[in-house]
Motif scaffolding. Structure first.
Motif, mmCIF file in Angstrom:
data_model
loop_
_atom_site.group_PDB
_atom_site.id
_atom_site.type_symbol
_atom_site.label_atom_id
_atom_site.label_comp_id
_atom_site.label_asym_id
_atom_site.label_seq_id
_atom_site.Cartn_x
_atom_site.Cartn_y
_atom_site.Cartn_z
ATOM 1 N N LYS A 55 57.927 6.464 74.949
ATOM 2 C CA LYS A 55 57.519 5.937 76.437
ATOM 3 C C LYS A 55 58.131 4.615 76.587
ATOM 4 O O LYS A 55 58.451 4.443 77.765
ATOM 5 C CB LYS A 55 56.035 5.995 76.448
ATOM 6 C CG LYS A 55 55.572 5.674 78.020
ATOM 7 C CD LYS A 55 54.153 5.984 78.093
ATOM 8 C CE LYS A 55 53.661 5.395 79.359
ATOM 9 N NZ LYS A 55 52.145 5.652 79.380
ATOM 10 N N ASN A 84 55.025 15.856 78.934
ATOM 11 C CA ASN A 84 53.890 15.211 79.831
ATOM 12 C C ASN A 84 54.037 13.646 80.177
ATOM 13 O O ASN A 84 53.991 13.241 81.272
ATOM 14 C CB ASN A 84 52.404 15.297 79.367
ATOM 15 C CG ASN A 84 51.883 16.999 79.152
ATOM 16 O OD1 ASN A 84 52.254 17.485 79.822
ATOM 17 N ND2 ASN A 84 51.097 17.081 78.288
ATOM 18 N N MET A 85 54.488 12.869 79.074
ATOM 19 C CA MET A 85 54.773 11.626 79.134
ATOM 20 C C MET A 85 56.161 11.392 80.047
ATOM 21 O O MET A 85 56.234 10.630 80.905
ATOM 22 C CB MET A 85 55.148 11.117 77.911
ATOM 23 C CG MET A 85 55.743 9.514 77.703
ATOM 24 S SD MET A 85 57.428 9.319 78.080
ATOM 25 C CE MET A 85 58.064 10.328 76.475
ATOM 26 N N LEU A 135 56.769 13.344 82.507
ATOM 27 C CA LEU A 135 56.605 13.419 84.012
ATOM 28 C C LEU A 135 55.832 12.187 84.418
ATOM 29 O O LEU A 135 56.006 11.773 85.625
ATOM 30 C CB LEU A 135 55.649 14.903 84.136
ATOM 31 C CG LEU A 135 56.422 16.045 83.704
ATOM 32 C CD1 LEU A 135 55.241 17.206 84.308
ATOM 33 C CD2 LEU A 135 57.698 16.044 84.459
ATOM 34 N N GLU A 136 55.024 11.648 83.452
ATOM 35 C CA GLU A 136 54.436 10.594 84.001
ATOM 36 C C GLU A 136 55.142 9.415 84.190
ATOM 37 O O GLU A 136 55.107 8.513 85.446
ATOM 38 C CB GLU A 136 53.207 10.074 82.829
ATOM 39 C CG GLU A 136 52.158 11.061 82.952
ATOM 40 C CD GLU A 136 51.377 10.817 81.759
ATOM 41 O OE1 GLU A 136 51.435 9.766 80.921
ATOM 42 O OE2 GLU A 136 50.191 11.500 81.365
ATOM 43 N N GLU A 137 56.064 9.409 83.306
ATOM 44 C CA GLU A 137 57.138 8.202 83.522
ATOM 45 C C GLU A 137 58.013 8.268 84.620
ATOM 46 O O GLU A 137 58.477 7.506 85.289
ATOM 47 C CB GLU A 137 58.025 8.102 81.980
ATOM 48 C CG GLU A 137 57.179 7.095 80.993
ATOM 49 C CD GLU A 137 56.946 5.922 81.536
ATOM 50 O OE1 GLU A 137 57.590 5.165 81.934
ATOM 51 O OE2 GLU A 137 55.507 5.780 81.426
ATOM 52 N N GLU A 195 57.267 9.922 87.517
ATOM 53 C CA GLU A 195 56.536 9.446 88.549
ATOM 54 C C GLU A 195 56.451 8.135 88.744
ATOM 55 O O GLU A 195 56.485 7.664 89.987
ATOM 56 C CB GLU A 195 55.196 10.041 88.301
ATOM 57 C CG GLU A 195 53.997 9.877 89.547
ATOM 58 C CD GLU A 195 52.719 10.699 89.474
ATOM 59 O OE1 GLU A 195 51.856 10.346 89.849
ATOM 60 O OE2 GLU A 195 52.624 11.476 88.376
ATOM 61 N N ALA A 196 56.310 7.415 87.661
ATOM 62 C CA ALA A 196 55.998 5.832 87.716
ATOM 63 C C ALA A 196 57.387 5.148 88.175
ATOM 64 O O ALA A 196 57.322 4.345 89.087
ATOM 65 C CB ALA A 196 55.704 5.292 86.371
ATOM 66 N N SER A 225 51.307 15.691 91.472
ATOM 67 C CA SER A 225 51.076 14.244 91.674
ATOM 68 C C SER A 225 52.521 13.884 91.554
ATOM 69 O O SER A 225 53.174 12.967 92.261
ATOM 70 C CB SER A 225 50.366 13.299 90.388
ATOM 71 O OG SER A 225 50.997 13.691 89.312
ATOM 72 N N LEU A 226 53.284 14.636 90.779
ATOM 73 C CA LEU A 226 54.911 14.121 90.891
ATOM 74 C C LEU A 226 55.634 14.627 91.991
ATOM 75 O O LEU A 226 56.286 13.866 92.655
ATOM 76 C CB LEU A 226 55.561 14.925 89.483
ATOM 77 C CG LEU A 226 57.065 14.612 89.387
ATOM 78 C CD1 LEU A 226 57.493 13.402 89.247
ATOM 79 C CD2 LEU A 226 57.633 15.336 88.248
#
Length: 753
Positions: free
Chosen positions: A401, A465-466, A468-470, A472-473, A532-533
């Motif tokens: 990450k 999952n990480m 997609l989170e990154e 999105e950020a 959310s994405l």
């Protein structure tokens, strides 16, 4: 066949004494009568009476003779038994007399036995002294034997040395056992002191044995005899231990030695010390990779030696291959935990996970063809527990990450600089603006997900999952950078030079990211984009679209300020200029892909319709005559038609256009009979539910011929028909603010005009 009176009298005392005999006689009589009545039931049968009588007489005589013989035999046996009993009684009486005489004789001789006790004690002492005399030569030669044993040990003649050592130990233990059973514990210390050299010899022998066991992997290849000798000595000692423990009467000092258990311990310590107590290795990727590769090679090689050679040198019950396999396994488990306590980088964590979960069980290591099927680690605990695997995977995800964040941040900085370059963004083979950002980001994320799939599905899911989170950020940071770029452009519209082109490239990039996100999912059957994405992608697209529309608005505002006006009403080319601006932007919009292009057209059309209506309602022009109303209606028709045809020509369907509101508003202005306005207005607000009373009031003002009564009826009708915005409705009028009409000045107690 009857009985005489004398017989009956003679039988009566007997009958009284034997009731069973009386019953039997009666039964016999009954049976005889029954038989006689059956035989002589006719008179002619009486002729054979004499024959029957003779036969029965003979039969009775035979029975009586047999009875007499049997009774005589019984009587003779009883007589013999009585005679034997009489003789036995006489013999018993004689024995009792003899025993009594012996008892009195023993009582008379009790005093003579006192002297025999002393003789017995002297005899026992004599036996002991004789035993001591027999072993005296061995006892006196003990120290000489000690020296000989030591020489044998120095010459590595271990079997001979152990034989003599066992003989001396046996001598010592026999002496100690005798002293123990006689309660002479005080003398044991003297014996132990005399045989004190045994302890040193035992330790010396044990040291050589453990050195041999510690070098067993080398010795079984070079000199297996020495290793086999050590195992034989260990087995001898084990048998002695087992015998002493089984007897459980006297346990000599130093027993049990437990050398077989010590053998296992030394072997395990040797394996552990040789490979897993090495100096601290480099925790980074290359150093750790070399260390794990060396472990892999050494373990396979040594297990092959154990399987092929060492197994033949030890008894089968040693299970030496299983013991060594378990030792390597347990040592590796502890060793990996020690390595994981270091601050490993992502490459090191990946190597460790791959090695423990994949390489360890593969044909390259514990599943090697040379080791199967004897070596089986499936029955052992996992090399890394599920909790440790999960913890390590999470550490790896955090490292990845941080790396992904760093790479994305660099990509964003490069992208931001690209926006301010003095050249247009690059294009694909179809001429659409784009940049390398989507390819870089998706390749980075996809590579990490694919690499994680080599370990476990759970790690792949965590990385996914990480990712997609990154992503999105990252979209959030990209949007902030876009906002910053827009602010700088507002201060100087010449910076960036190709502002619109880069905004279009951003939209294409966003579309490319949106289309590529589903391909990241590990499960091809389920590729839904998280909400959310998707919201972040939508926000990004909305912001870029907003900045484009703001740019379009800046070019349209100078033109919109000129309407409504008398010049415009009389027939100027104002809308033509608007069409030129729109056409120019539409050419730019064609450099984005179709879904976004259609969206930009629809939003541009809505913006144009909104600005046109805003200008018409905010800078209201009151028609002074019917001719002016007709002229206004004609102008509205021409403008709306020209704009509608323009957008239709650009590819926007009429059903998607908001300019229909201009046509509907024109109908309200062109209505000849003001009395019908209430009905027309109801239809208008039904079609455009975001219209307010202020909007309708302004439209009535523009007409210039609506009386207060009609206005009141129209507004009252609107109040009676409140509208609710349907789902999916695109607001047109709600963003248009009309000036509040000025109230006439009123006296304090008067009525307003």
């Amino acid at each position: 066949m009857g009985m005489s009176a004398e017989d009956e009298r003679a039988a009566s005392p007997r009958d009284e004494e034997w009731p069973e005999a009386e019953k039997a006689e009666k039964l016999a009589r009954g049976a005889a009568l029954k038989w006689a009545s059956g035989v002589f039931y006719r008179p002619e049968k009486l002729e054979g009476l004499g024959h029957y009588r003779r036969r029965e007489t003979q039969r009775n005589s035979s029975i009586q003779s047999r009875l007499k013989s049997t009774v005589q035999s019984y009587l003779e046996g009883v007589s013999a038994g009585l005679e034997q009993l009489r003789s036995a009684a006489q013999e018993v009486q004689s024995v009792c007399q003899d025993l009594g005489a012996a008892r009195w004789a023993l009582l008379d001789s009790a005093d003579h036995f006192q002297g025999l006790q002393q003789m017995r004690e002297l005899m026992e002492e004599h036996v002991q002294l004789a035993s001591v005399v027999q072993v005296l030569p061995q006892i006196f030669s003990v120290h000489e034997v000690f020296s000989h044993i030591l020489q044998l040990l120095h010459g590595q003649h271990l079997l001979e040395a152990h034989v003599e050592l066992m003989m001396v130990e046996q001598l010592r233990d026999d002496i100690l056992s005798q002293l123990h059973f006689r309660g002479l514990s005080s003398a044991q210390a003297t014996v132990l002191s005399y045989f004190s050299g045994l302890q040193d010899l035992n330790e010396s022998l044990a040291k050589q044995l453990w050195d041999i066991v510690g070098s067993s992997l080398r010795l079984v290849r070079e000199d297996p005899v020495l290793f086999v000798t050590a195992v034989r000595i260990i087995e001898r000692e084990e048998k002695i231990d087992d015998t002493l423990l089984l007897e459980a009467t006297f346990l000599p000092p130093g027993r049990p030695k437990g050398w077989r258990q010590k053998f296992y311990q030394v072997l395990q310590d040797t394996i552990t010390g040789a490979h897993f107590h090495a100096p601290r290795m480099d925790a980074e990727g290359p150093g750790l990779a070399k260390h794990l590769a060396a472990l892999q090679e050494d373990i396979v090689s040594e297990l092959r030696v154990v399987k092929d050679l060492m197994v033949q040198c030890v008894p089968a019950h040693y299970n030496i291959l299983s013991v060594c396999t378990a030792t390597y396994h347990q040592a590796l488990t502890s060793h990996l935990q020690e390595i994981l306590r270091e601050d490993l980088d992502k490459q090191g964590l990946f190597l460790l996970l791959e090695w423990a979960l994949r390489v360890y069980h593969s044909p390259e290591m514990m599943g090697h063809p040379d080791l199967l099927p004897e070596v089986d680690v499936s029955a052992l605990d996992p090399l890394m527990s599920s909790e440790l695997v999960d913890q390590t995977e999470r550490r790896y995800v955090m490292k990845v990450k941080a790396s992904v964040f760093e790479w994305m941040q660099r990509t964003l900085e490069v992208e931001f600089k690209e926006w301010f370059r003095e050249e247009e963004p690059e294009t694909d083979h179809q001429g659409f603006f784009q940049s390398a950002l989507p390819a870089i980001v998706m390749q980075m994320l996809n590579e990490n997900i694919q690499v994680a799939s080599l370990i476990t599905d759970s790690l792949q899911q965590k990385i996914y999952n990480m990712a997609l989170e990154e992503l999105e950020a990252f979209l959030g940071r990209l949007r902030e950078a876009l906002v910053q770029c827009g602010k700088e452009h507002q201060q100087d519209r010449a910076v960036p030079k190709y502002y619109i082109s880069h905004l279009l490239a951003v939209l294409n990039n966003n579309l490319a990211l949106s289309n590529s996100v589903s391909s990241l999912h590990p499960n091809t059957a389920s590729r839904e984009v998280p909400g959310s994405l998707q919201a972040a992608l939508d926000r990004m697209q909305k912001k870029a679209t907003q900045l484009l529309l703001e740019e379009l608005l800046l070019d349209l505002q100078p033109l919109c300020l000129q309407l409504p006006s008398r010049k415009w009403l009389s027939g100027s080319q104002l809308v033509g200029s608007v069409c030129e601006v729109i056409d120019k932007y539409a050419k730019d919009f064609s450099r984005v892909r179709k879904p976004v292009f259609t969206l930009l057209l629809a939003e541009s059309e809505l913006l144009v319709a909104n600005q046109y209506l805003r200008a018409l309602l905010q800078r209201k022009m009151v028609c002074k005559s019917r001719e002016e109303r007709g002229q206004l209606c004609h102008r509205l028709l021409q403008d709306a038609t020209q704009l509608r045809e323009l957008f239709c020509g650009l590819g926007l369907d009429r059903s998607q256009q908001s300019l229909e509101a201009v046509f509907a508003l024109r109908e309200l202005i062109c209505l000849k009979d003001p009395a019908l306005l209430s009905l027309e207005v109801v239809g208008f607000i039904t079609k455009y539910p975001d219209v307010s009373e202020e909007h309708i009031s302004t439209l009535l003002d523009i007409r210039g011929d609506v009386s207060k009564e009609v206005r009141h009826v129209v507004l009252e009708m609107m109040a009676q028909h409140p509208q609710v915005l349907p789902e999916g409705y695109r607001p047109i009028f709600s963003t248009i603010l009309v000036p509040v009409p000025e109230l006439p000045f009123c006296l304090r107690k008067g009525k307003c005009a």
